[in-house]
Design a protein around this motif. Structure first.
Motif, PDB file in Angstrom:
ATOM      1  N   HIS A 377       1.017  12.094  -0.251  1.00 25.90           N
ATOM      2  CA  HIS A 377      -0.219  12.114  -1.040  1.00 25.90           C
ATOM      3  C   HIS A 377      -0.040  13.020  -2.256  1.00 25.90           C
ATOM      4  CE1 HIS A 377      -2.608   9.757   1.700  1.00 25.90           C
ATOM      5  NE2 HIS A 377      -2.328  10.559   2.713  1.00 25.90           N
ATOM      6  N   THR A 399      -4.991   6.321  -1.751  1.00 31.10           N
ATOM      7  CA  THR A 399      -4.136   5.802  -0.689  1.00 31.10           C
ATOM      8  C   THR A 399      -4.625   6.266   0.672  1.00 31.10           C
ATOM      9  OG1 THR A 399      -2.574   7.661  -0.716  1.00 31.10           O
ATOM     10  CG2 THR A 399      -2.104   5.805  -2.191  1.00 31.10           C
ATOM     11  N   LYS A 401      -2.755   6.444   4.523  1.00 31.11           N
ATOM     12  CA  LYS A 401      -1.429   6.350   5.123  1.00 31.11           C
ATOM     13  C   LYS A 401      -1.509   6.410   6.648  1.00 31.11           C
ATOM     14  CE  LYS A 401       1.093   8.263   1.152  1.00 31.11           C
ATOM     15  NZ  LYS A 401       2.086   7.194   0.971  1.00 31.11           N
ATOM     16  N   THR A 414       1.361   2.331   4.005  1.00 27.86           N
ATOM     17  CA  THR A 414       0.532   2.930   2.957  1.00 27.86           C
ATOM     18  C   THR A 414      -0.398   1.866   2.399  1.00 27.86           C
ATOM     19  OG1 THR A 414       2.221   4.550   2.323  1.00 27.86           O
ATOM     20  CG2 THR A 414       0.505   4.079   0.716  1.00 27.86           C
ATOM     21  N   GLN A 416      -2.959   0.863  -0.438  1.00 28.22           N
ATOM     22  CA  GLN A 416      -3.410   1.167  -1.798  1.00 28.22           C
ATOM     23  C   GLN A 416      -4.819   0.623  -1.992  1.00 28.22           C
ATOM     24  OE1 GLN A 416      -1.616   2.887  -4.007  1.00 28.22           O
ATOM     25  NE2 GLN A 416       0.372   2.915  -2.980  1.00 28.22           N
TER      26      GLN A 416
END
Length: 449
Positions: A377, A399, A401, A414, A416
Protein backbone atom coordinates in the motif's frame (compact mmCIF):
# COMPACT_ATOMS: atom_id res chain seq x y z
CA UNK A 1 -14.86 -64.66 -2.48
CA UNK A 2 -12.55 -62.99 0.01
CA UNK A 3 -12.41 -64.40 3.51
CA UNK A 4 -14.70 -62.62 5.93
CA UNK A 5 -13.43 -62.02 9.49
CA UNK A 6 -15.68 -61.77 12.50
CA UNK A 7 -15.92 -58.20 13.82
CA UNK A 8 -13.93 -57.53 16.96
CA UNK A 9 -16.29 -57.01 19.92
CA UNK A 10 -13.72 -54.74 21.62
CA UNK A 11 -13.15 -51.50 19.61
CA UNK A 12 -10.19 -50.46 21.79
CA UNK A 13 -8.39 -53.71 21.03
CA UNK A 14 -9.11 -53.07 17.35
CA UNK A 15 -7.68 -49.56 17.66
CA UNK A 16 -4.54 -51.01 19.28
CA UNK A 17 -4.12 -53.43 16.40
CA UNK A 18 -4.38 -50.49 13.93
CA UNK A 19 -1.39 -48.92 15.62
CA UNK A 20 0.52 -52.21 15.69
CA UNK A 21 0.12 -52.78 11.95
CA UNK A 22 1.85 -49.46 11.22
CA UNK A 23 5.20 -50.91 12.35
CA UNK A 24 7.19 -53.31 10.17
CA UNK A 25 7.55 -56.86 11.48
CA UNK A 26 9.72 -59.76 10.40
CA UNK A 27 6.74 -62.14 10.58
CA UNK A 28 3.47 -61.83 8.71
CA UNK A 29 0.59 -60.47 10.83
CA UNK A 30 -2.27 -62.76 11.66
CA UNK A 31 -5.69 -62.12 10.08
CA UNK A 32 -6.93 -60.73 13.38
CA UNK A 33 -4.06 -58.22 13.46
CA UNK A 34 -5.10 -56.96 10.05
CA UNK A 35 -8.63 -56.07 11.15
CA UNK A 36 -9.34 -52.37 11.64
CA UNK A 37 -12.58 -50.89 12.83
CA UNK A 38 -14.53 -49.46 9.89
CA UNK A 39 -15.32 -45.76 9.70
CA UNK A 40 -18.96 -44.76 10.32
CA UNK A 41 -21.13 -43.88 7.35
CA UNK A 42 -20.05 -40.33 6.46
CA UNK A 43 -20.15 -38.37 3.24
CA UNK A 44 -16.57 -38.71 1.99
CA UNK A 45 -15.09 -38.14 -1.45
CA UNK A 46 -14.94 -41.23 -3.65
CA UNK A 47 -11.15 -40.98 -3.59
CA UNK A 48 -11.25 -41.74 0.14
CA UNK A 49 -13.28 -44.98 -0.25
CA UNK A 50 -11.19 -48.13 -0.81
CA UNK A 51 -12.80 -51.04 -2.60
CA UNK A 52 -10.43 -53.69 -1.19
CA UNK A 53 -11.88 -56.42 1.05
CA UNK A 54 -12.36 -55.53 4.71
CA UNK A 55 -9.03 -55.25 6.54
CA UNK A 56 -6.74 -55.75 3.53
CA UNK A 57 -6.67 -52.14 2.24
CA UNK A 58 -6.46 -50.58 5.69
CA UNK A 59 -3.63 -52.93 6.70
CA UNK A 60 -1.59 -51.95 3.64
CA UNK A 61 -2.20 -48.27 4.29
CA UNK A 62 -1.51 -48.37 8.02
CA UNK A 63 1.67 -50.41 7.55
CA UNK A 64 3.24 -47.47 5.71
CA UNK A 65 5.91 -45.41 7.51
CA UNK A 66 4.61 -42.40 9.43
CA UNK A 67 6.30 -39.97 7.04
CA UNK A 68 4.54 -41.56 4.06
CA UNK A 69 1.17 -41.37 5.82
CA UNK A 70 1.81 -37.68 6.45
CA UNK A 71 2.49 -37.16 2.77
CA UNK A 72 -0.61 -39.13 1.72
CA UNK A 73 -2.96 -37.26 4.06
CA UNK A 74 -1.60 -33.91 2.87
CA UNK A 75 -3.51 -34.53 -0.38
CA UNK A 76 -6.84 -34.95 1.42
CA UNK A 77 -9.12 -31.95 2.04
CA UNK A 78 -8.58 -30.54 5.52
CA UNK A 79 -12.21 -31.14 6.39
CA UNK A 80 -11.77 -34.89 5.76
CA UNK A 81 -8.68 -34.98 7.98
CA UNK A 82 -10.56 -33.20 10.78
CA UNK A 83 -13.92 -34.98 10.57
CA UNK A 84 -13.30 -38.42 9.09
CA UNK A 85 -9.83 -39.76 9.88
CA UNK A 86 -10.23 -39.60 13.70
CA UNK A 87 -13.26 -41.91 13.42
CA UNK A 88 -11.45 -44.65 11.52
CA UNK A 89 -8.95 -45.88 14.12
CA UNK A 90 -6.60 -44.73 16.83
CA UNK A 91 -3.58 -44.42 14.54
CA UNK A 92 -5.36 -42.06 12.14
CA UNK A 93 -6.84 -40.20 15.07
CA UNK A 94 -3.30 -39.57 16.33
CA UNK A 95 -2.25 -38.53 12.84
CA UNK A 96 -5.10 -35.99 12.59
CA UNK A 97 -4.21 -34.46 15.96
CA UNK A 98 -0.46 -34.31 15.38
CA UNK A 99 0.90 -30.77 14.90
CA UNK A 100 3.41 -32.03 12.34
CA UNK A 101 0.55 -33.22 10.14
CA UNK A 102 -0.75 -29.68 9.85
CA UNK A 103 2.67 -28.07 9.48
CA UNK A 104 3.35 -30.35 6.52
CA UNK A 105 -0.03 -29.38 5.02
CA UNK A 106 0.62 -25.65 5.43
CA UNK A 107 4.09 -25.92 3.90
CA UNK A 108 2.72 -27.89 0.96
CA UNK A 109 -0.07 -25.36 0.34
CA UNK A 110 2.11 -22.26 0.67
CA UNK A 111 5.21 -23.42 -1.18
CA UNK A 112 3.68 -22.97 -4.69
CA UNK A 113 2.43 -19.52 -3.64
CA UNK A 114 5.87 -18.49 -2.40
CA UNK A 115 4.52 -17.92 1.11
CA UNK A 116 6.74 -17.08 4.08
CA UNK A 117 6.80 -18.64 7.51
CA UNK A 118 3.32 -19.66 8.65
CA UNK A 119 2.07 -18.77 11.18
CA UNK A 120 3.69 -15.44 11.98
CA UNK A 121 4.74 -16.83 15.36
CA UNK A 122 3.71 -20.28 16.55
CA UNK A 123 2.49 -20.35 20.13
CA UNK A 124 1.99 -23.55 22.19
CA UNK A 125 -1.79 -23.25 21.93
CA UNK A 126 -1.89 -22.40 18.21
CA UNK A 127 -4.93 -24.13 16.68
CA UNK A 128 -3.35 -25.81 13.66
CA UNK A 129 -6.46 -27.65 12.36
CA UNK A 130 -8.61 -24.50 12.43
CA UNK A 131 -5.81 -22.44 10.86
CA UNK A 132 -5.29 -24.91 8.01
CA UNK A 133 -9.04 -25.12 7.35
CA UNK A 134 -9.16 -21.33 7.02
CA UNK A 135 -5.94 -21.16 5.02
CA UNK A 136 -7.01 -23.73 2.44
CA UNK A 137 -10.41 -22.12 1.93
CA UNK A 138 -8.68 -18.74 1.69
CA UNK A 139 -6.31 -20.00 -0.99
CA UNK A 140 -9.16 -21.61 -2.92
CA UNK A 141 -11.05 -18.30 -2.97
CA UNK A 142 -8.25 -15.89 -3.81
CA UNK A 143 -5.28 -17.66 -5.42
CA UNK A 144 -4.88 -17.66 -9.19
CA UNK A 145 -5.95 -21.29 -9.33
CA UNK A 146 -8.90 -20.80 -6.98
CA UNK A 147 -12.54 -20.21 -7.71
CA UNK A 148 -12.39 -16.62 -6.52
CA UNK A 149 -15.29 -14.66 -5.12
CA UNK A 150 -18.33 -13.03 -6.69
CA UNK A 151 -18.33 -9.22 -6.48
CA UNK A 152 -21.28 -6.85 -6.12
CA UNK A 153 -21.39 -3.04 -6.00
CA UNK A 154 -24.19 -1.60 -3.86
CA UNK A 155 -24.63 1.93 -5.17
CA UNK A 156 -28.15 3.11 -4.37
CA UNK A 157 -28.05 3.48 -0.58
CA UNK A 158 -25.80 6.54 -0.10
CA UNK A 159 -25.17 9.85 -1.86
CA UNK A 160 -21.76 10.63 -0.28
CA UNK A 161 -18.56 8.78 0.60
CA UNK A 162 -19.07 5.63 2.69
CA UNK A 163 -16.74 5.79 5.71
CA UNK A 164 -17.53 2.58 7.62
CA UNK A 165 -18.94 -0.90 7.03
CA UNK A 166 -19.78 -3.70 9.45
CA UNK A 167 -21.02 -7.21 8.64
CA UNK A 168 -23.58 -8.66 11.04
CA UNK A 169 -25.57 -11.86 11.61
CA UNK A 170 -22.99 -14.16 10.08
CA UNK A 171 -22.51 -11.96 7.02
CA UNK A 172 -26.18 -11.83 6.03
CA UNK A 173 -26.56 -8.15 6.97
CA UNK A 174 -24.22 -5.23 6.28
CA UNK A 175 -24.40 -1.85 8.03
CA UNK A 176 -22.78 1.15 6.36
CA UNK A 177 -22.16 4.69 7.60
CA UNK A 178 -21.61 7.63 5.27
CA UNK A 179 -20.85 11.33 5.00
CA UNK A 180 -24.46 11.68 3.90
CA UNK A 181 -25.17 11.34 7.68
CA UNK A 182 -27.03 8.04 7.26
CA UNK A 183 -26.64 4.47 8.48
CA UNK A 184 -28.00 1.95 5.99
CA UNK A 185 -28.74 -1.72 6.60
CA UNK A 186 -28.30 -4.05 3.64
CA UNK A 187 -29.92 -7.50 3.61
CA UNK A 188 -27.43 -9.64 1.69
CA UNK A 189 -29.32 -12.93 1.77
CA UNK A 190 -30.70 -12.54 -1.76
CA UNK A 191 -27.61 -10.88 -3.15
CA UNK A 192 -27.20 -11.76 -6.81
CA UNK A 193 -30.79 -12.82 -7.41
CA UNK A 194 -31.93 -9.58 -9.07
CA UNK A 195 -30.55 -6.67 -11.03
CA UNK A 196 -29.74 -3.23 -9.66
CA UNK A 197 -28.64 -3.86 -6.09
CA UNK A 198 -28.12 -7.53 -6.82
CA UNK A 199 -31.12 -8.46 -4.71
CA UNK A 200 -29.88 -6.65 -1.57
CA UNK A 201 -32.73 -4.97 0.30
CA UNK A 202 -31.94 -1.71 2.09
CA UNK A 203 -33.35 0.32 4.96
CA UNK A 204 -32.10 3.57 6.48
CA UNK A 205 -32.00 3.98 10.26
CA UNK A 206 -33.78 7.21 11.14
CA UNK A 207 -35.05 6.94 14.70
CA UNK A 208 -36.37 10.33 15.80
CA UNK A 209 -34.62 12.06 12.92
CA UNK A 210 -36.87 12.77 9.96
CA UNK A 211 -34.33 13.01 7.17
CA UNK A 212 -31.10 11.33 8.34
CA UNK A 213 -29.65 9.04 10.99
CA UNK A 214 -27.33 11.72 12.42
CA UNK A 215 -26.79 15.46 11.99
CA UNK A 216 -23.14 14.95 10.98
CA UNK A 217 -20.96 12.50 9.07
CA UNK A 218 -21.31 8.91 10.29
CA UNK A 219 -17.68 7.89 10.87
CA UNK A 220 -17.74 4.57 12.75
CA UNK A 221 -19.87 1.54 13.59
CA UNK A 222 -19.66 -1.21 16.21
CA UNK A 223 -21.94 -4.04 17.32
CA UNK A 224 -22.40 -6.67 20.00
CA UNK A 225 -25.14 -9.25 19.60
CA UNK A 226 -28.28 -7.41 18.50
CA UNK A 227 -26.93 -3.99 19.59
CA UNK A 228 -25.60 -1.71 16.83
CA UNK A 229 -23.82 1.57 17.65
CA UNK A 230 -23.10 4.45 15.28
CA UNK A 231 -20.70 7.32 15.96
CA UNK A 232 -20.87 10.68 14.22
CA UNK A 233 -19.22 14.07 13.74
CA UNK A 234 -22.31 15.50 15.46
CA UNK A 235 -20.69 14.28 18.74
CA UNK A 236 -23.33 11.63 19.38
CA UNK A 237 -23.41 7.85 19.65
CA UNK A 238 -26.73 6.24 18.78
CA UNK A 239 -27.69 2.67 19.62
CA UNK A 240 -30.07 0.50 17.62
CA UNK A 241 -31.84 -2.80 18.22
CA UNK A 242 -31.18 -5.09 15.27
CA UNK A 243 -33.55 -7.65 16.75
CA UNK A 244 -36.37 -5.13 16.31
CA UNK A 245 -35.58 -4.13 12.72
CA UNK A 246 -33.19 -1.36 13.77
CA UNK A 247 -35.44 0.37 16.30
CA UNK A 248 -33.68 3.25 18.15
CA UNK A 249 -32.62 2.52 21.73
CA UNK A 250 -30.64 5.48 23.06
CA UNK A 251 -28.60 8.55 22.18
CA UNK A 252 -25.37 9.46 23.96
CA UNK A 253 -24.11 13.00 23.57
CA UNK A 254 -20.37 13.51 23.84
CA UNK A 255 -18.12 16.57 23.67
CA UNK A 256 -16.64 16.23 20.17
CA UNK A 257 -16.70 14.21 16.95
CA UNK A 258 -16.77 10.44 17.54
CA UNK A 259 -14.05 8.80 15.42
CA UNK A 260 -13.96 5.16 16.62
CA UNK A 261 -16.10 2.77 18.64
CA UNK A 262 -15.99 -0.58 20.42
CA UNK A 263 -19.07 -2.30 21.77
CA UNK A 264 -18.77 -4.65 24.79
CA UNK A 265 -21.33 -6.61 26.77
CA UNK A 266 -21.90 -3.85 29.33
CA UNK A 267 -20.38 -0.67 27.90
CA UNK A 268 -19.60 1.27 24.74
CA UNK A 269 -16.07 2.66 24.35
CA UNK A 270 -15.52 5.68 22.09
CA UNK A 271 -12.52 7.63 20.85
CA UNK A 272 -13.08 11.25 19.86
CA UNK A 273 -11.48 14.30 18.28
CA UNK A 274 -11.00 15.94 21.68
CA UNK A 275 -8.18 13.46 22.56
CA UNK A 276 -10.41 11.44 24.90
CA UNK A 277 -11.37 7.79 25.29
CA UNK A 278 -14.81 7.65 26.88
CA UNK A 279 -16.60 4.69 28.45
CA UNK A 280 -20.41 4.77 28.43
CA UNK A 281 -23.24 2.64 29.76
CA UNK A 282 -26.04 3.28 27.23
CA UNK A 283 -28.66 1.92 29.66
CA UNK A 284 -28.14 4.74 32.17
CA UNK A 285 -29.71 8.19 32.24
CA UNK A 286 -26.18 9.57 32.80
CA UNK A 287 -24.24 7.20 30.55
CA UNK A 288 -20.67 8.53 30.95
CA UNK A 289 -18.68 6.23 33.27
CA UNK A 290 -15.10 7.29 32.48
CA UNK A 291 -13.40 9.99 30.45
CA UNK A 292 -9.74 9.20 29.81
CA UNK A 293 -7.26 11.64 28.32
CA UNK A 294 -4.55 9.22 27.15
CA UNK A 295 -3.30 11.12 24.10
CA UNK A 296 -2.23 14.59 22.97
CA UNK A 297 -4.28 14.59 19.74
CA UNK A 298 -7.40 12.99 18.25
CA UNK A 299 -8.07 9.30 18.99
CA UNK A 300 -8.37 7.62 15.58
CA UNK A 301 -8.74 3.92 16.38
CA UNK A 302 -9.33 1.62 19.33
CA UNK A 303 -9.89 -1.97 20.35
CA UNK A 304 -11.42 -3.00 23.66
CA UNK A 305 -12.24 -6.20 25.55
CA UNK A 306 -13.24 -7.04 29.11
CA UNK A 307 -9.69 -6.40 30.36
CA UNK A 308 -8.00 -3.72 28.21
CA UNK A 309 -8.66 -0.68 26.04
CA UNK A 310 -6.04 -0.14 23.33
CA UNK A 311 -6.18 3.21 21.53
CA UNK A 312 -4.17 4.83 18.75
CA UNK A 313 -3.90 8.57 18.20
CA UNK A 314 -2.84 11.13 15.64
CA UNK A 315 0.00 12.00 18.04
CA UNK A 316 1.61 8.68 16.95
CA UNK A 317 1.06 7.01 20.30
CA UNK A 318 -0.51 3.69 21.26
CA UNK A 319 -1.99 3.46 24.76
CA UNK A 320 -3.04 0.42 26.81
CA UNK A 321 -5.52 1.06 29.64
CA UNK A 322 -6.35 -1.62 32.25
CA UNK A 323 -10.11 -1.52 32.84
CA UNK A 324 -9.97 -3.60 36.02
CA UNK A 325 -7.14 -1.70 37.67
CA UNK A 326 -8.41 1.62 36.30
CA UNK A 327 -4.97 2.81 35.22
CA UNK A 328 -2.77 3.38 32.18
CA UNK A 329 -0.47 0.38 31.70
CA UNK A 330 1.52 1.45 28.68
CA UNK A 331 2.03 4.32 26.29
CA UNK A 332 4.12 3.47 23.24
CA UNK A 333 5.49 6.12 20.88
CA UNK A 334 5.56 5.11 17.20
CA UNK A 335 7.10 6.62 14.08
CA UNK A 336 3.67 6.82 12.40
CA UNK A 337 0.08 7.04 13.55
CA UNK A 338 -2.36 4.14 13.43
CA UNK A 339 -5.71 4.21 11.64
CA UNK A 340 -6.97 0.64 12.08
CA UNK A 341 -6.64 -2.10 14.69
CA UNK A 342 -7.58 -5.78 14.62
CA UNK A 343 -7.01 -8.11 17.60
CA UNK A 344 -6.06 -11.73 16.89
CA UNK A 345 -4.80 -13.03 20.26
CA UNK A 346 -2.02 -13.16 21.20
CA UNK A 347 -1.38 -10.52 18.53
CA UNK A 348 -2.69 -7.08 17.67
CA UNK A 349 -2.50 -6.05 13.99
CA UNK A 350 -2.54 -2.40 12.94
CA UNK A 351 -2.42 -0.27 9.79
CA UNK A 352 -0.72 3.13 9.75
CA UNK A 353 -0.72 6.38 7.77
CA UNK A 354 2.27 5.26 5.69
CA UNK A 355 0.51 2.19 4.34
CA UNK A 356 2.46 -0.26 6.51
CA UNK A 357 1.15 -3.18 8.54
CA UNK A 358 2.24 -3.69 12.16
CA UNK A 359 2.10 -6.86 14.24
CA UNK A 360 2.34 -6.47 18.01
CA UNK A 361 2.31 -9.21 20.64
CA UNK A 362 0.77 -9.33 24.09
CA UNK A 363 3.41 -10.31 26.66
CA UNK A 364 2.80 -10.12 30.41
CA UNK A 365 -0.10 -7.73 29.91
CA UNK A 366 1.87 -5.35 27.69
CA UNK A 367 2.22 -4.91 23.94
CA UNK A 368 5.58 -5.31 22.24
CA UNK A 369 6.34 -4.68 18.54
CA UNK A 370 6.88 -7.97 16.71
CA UNK A 371 7.13 -7.03 13.03
CA UNK A 372 6.40 -4.28 10.53
CA UNK A 373 5.57 -5.12 6.92
CA UNK A 374 5.36 -3.30 3.62
CA UNK A 375 2.39 -5.08 2.00
CA UNK A 376 2.28 -2.86 -1.08
CA UNK A 377 0.00 0.00 0.00
CA UNK A 378 1.16 3.54 -0.76
CA UNK A 379 -1.29 5.60 1.31
CA UNK A 380 -3.33 5.45 4.54
CA UNK A 381 -3.95 1.81 5.52
CA UNK A 382 -7.55 2.29 6.65
CA UNK A 383 -8.65 -1.29 7.26
CA UNK A 384 -7.16 -4.57 8.47
CA UNK A 385 -8.96 -7.85 9.20
CA UNK A 386 -7.08 -10.93 10.40
CA UNK A 387 -7.95 -14.48 11.45
CA UNK A 388 -5.89 -17.64 11.95
CA UNK A 389 -5.55 -18.26 8.22
CA UNK A 390 -6.62 -15.03 6.49
CA UNK A 391 -5.46 -11.41 6.19
CA UNK A 392 -7.17 -8.50 4.38
CA UNK A 393 -6.03 -4.87 4.11
CA UNK A 394 -7.36 -1.77 2.34
CA UNK A 395 -6.07 1.75 1.83
CA UNK A 396 -6.74 5.16 0.36
CA UNK A 397 -4.44 4.24 -2.56
CA UNK A 398 -7.62 2.70 -4.06
CA UNK A 399 -6.52 -0.89 -3.46
CA UNK A 400 -7.76 -3.80 -1.37
CA UNK A 401 -5.30 -6.63 -0.82
CA UNK A 402 -5.77 -10.25 0.21
CA UNK A 403 -2.84 -11.95 1.98
CA UNK A 404 -1.75 -15.02 3.89
CA UNK A 405 -0.86 -14.03 7.51
CA UNK A 406 2.71 -15.35 7.22
CA UNK A 407 6.09 -13.75 7.87
CA UNK A 408 6.23 -11.81 5.62
CA UNK A 409 2.60 -11.73 4.46
CA UNK A 410 2.10 -13.29 1.04
CA UNK A 411 -0.22 -11.21 -1.17
CA UNK A 412 -2.64 -13.43 -3.10
CA UNK A 413 -4.74 -10.79 -4.81
CA UNK A 414 -4.90 -7.00 -5.28
CA UNK A 415 -8.24 -5.37 -6.11
CA UNK A 416 -8.00 -2.03 -7.90
CA UNK A 417 -10.87 0.43 -7.47
CA UNK A 418 -11.81 3.81 -8.89
CA UNK A 419 -11.93 5.48 -5.47
CA UNK A 420 -10.42 5.15 -2.00
CA UNK A 421 -11.30 2.34 0.41
CA UNK A 422 -12.16 3.63 3.88
CA UNK A 423 -12.68 0.37 5.78
CA UNK A 424 -13.43 -3.34 5.53
CA UNK A 425 -15.33 -6.05 7.38
CA UNK A 426 -15.20 -9.85 7.01
CA UNK A 427 -17.69 -12.38 8.33
CA UNK A 428 -19.37 -15.60 7.25
CA UNK A 429 -17.62 -15.91 3.90
CA UNK A 430 -18.42 -12.29 2.96
CA UNK A 431 -16.04 -9.35 2.53
CA UNK A 432 -17.42 -5.79 2.60
CA UNK A 433 -15.56 -2.56 1.83
CA UNK A 434 -16.53 1.10 2.31
CA UNK A 435 -15.78 3.13 -0.80
CA UNK A 436 -15.27 6.82 -1.44
CA UNK A 437 -17.42 6.57 -4.59
CA UNK A 438 -20.60 6.30 -2.43
CA UNK A 439 -20.79 2.51 -2.80
CA UNK A 440 -20.46 -0.57 -0.62
CA UNK A 441 -18.38 -3.24 -2.33
CA UNK A 442 -19.26 -6.86 -1.50
CA UNK A 443 -17.42 -10.11 -2.25
CA UNK A 444 -19.14 -13.42 -1.55
CA UNK A 445 -16.74 -16.35 -1.34
CA UNK A 446 -17.81 -19.40 -3.29
CA UNK A 447 -18.58 -22.37 -1.08
CA UNK A 448 -16.14 -25.23 -1.19
CA UNK A 449 -17.51 -28.38 -2.86
Amino acid sequence: MADQHEPDPDPDRSDARCGATSRQSETDPSPEQQTCRSAPALETPSSCVHSAPSGEGSSLLLSLPWEVLLHVTSYLPARIVVDVLPQVCRLLRALASDRLTWKVRAQRRLHPAGGGTFPLLETPDFDWPAACLELEEHLSHWSDEGGGAERFSLTEGHFASVESVLLLNGGTVCASGSRDRNVVLWDLRRLGEAEGEGGAQISTLLGNQRYSTHRGWVWCLAARGSLLCSGSFDSTIKTWDLGACGAPLSEIRGRDAVLCLSCLSDVVVAGSFDKRVSVYDPRCAEPLLQSLELHARAVLTLSADERHIVSGSEDRSLAVFDRRAGKLLQRMQLSSYLLSLCPQPPFLWAGDNQGELHALRWQDGLLSPLARFDVGHRALLTGVQVSLGTLYTCATDKTLKVHVPSDPPKTLCTVQHQEVFNGISVEGGVLAAASGDMSVEIWKMKKSP
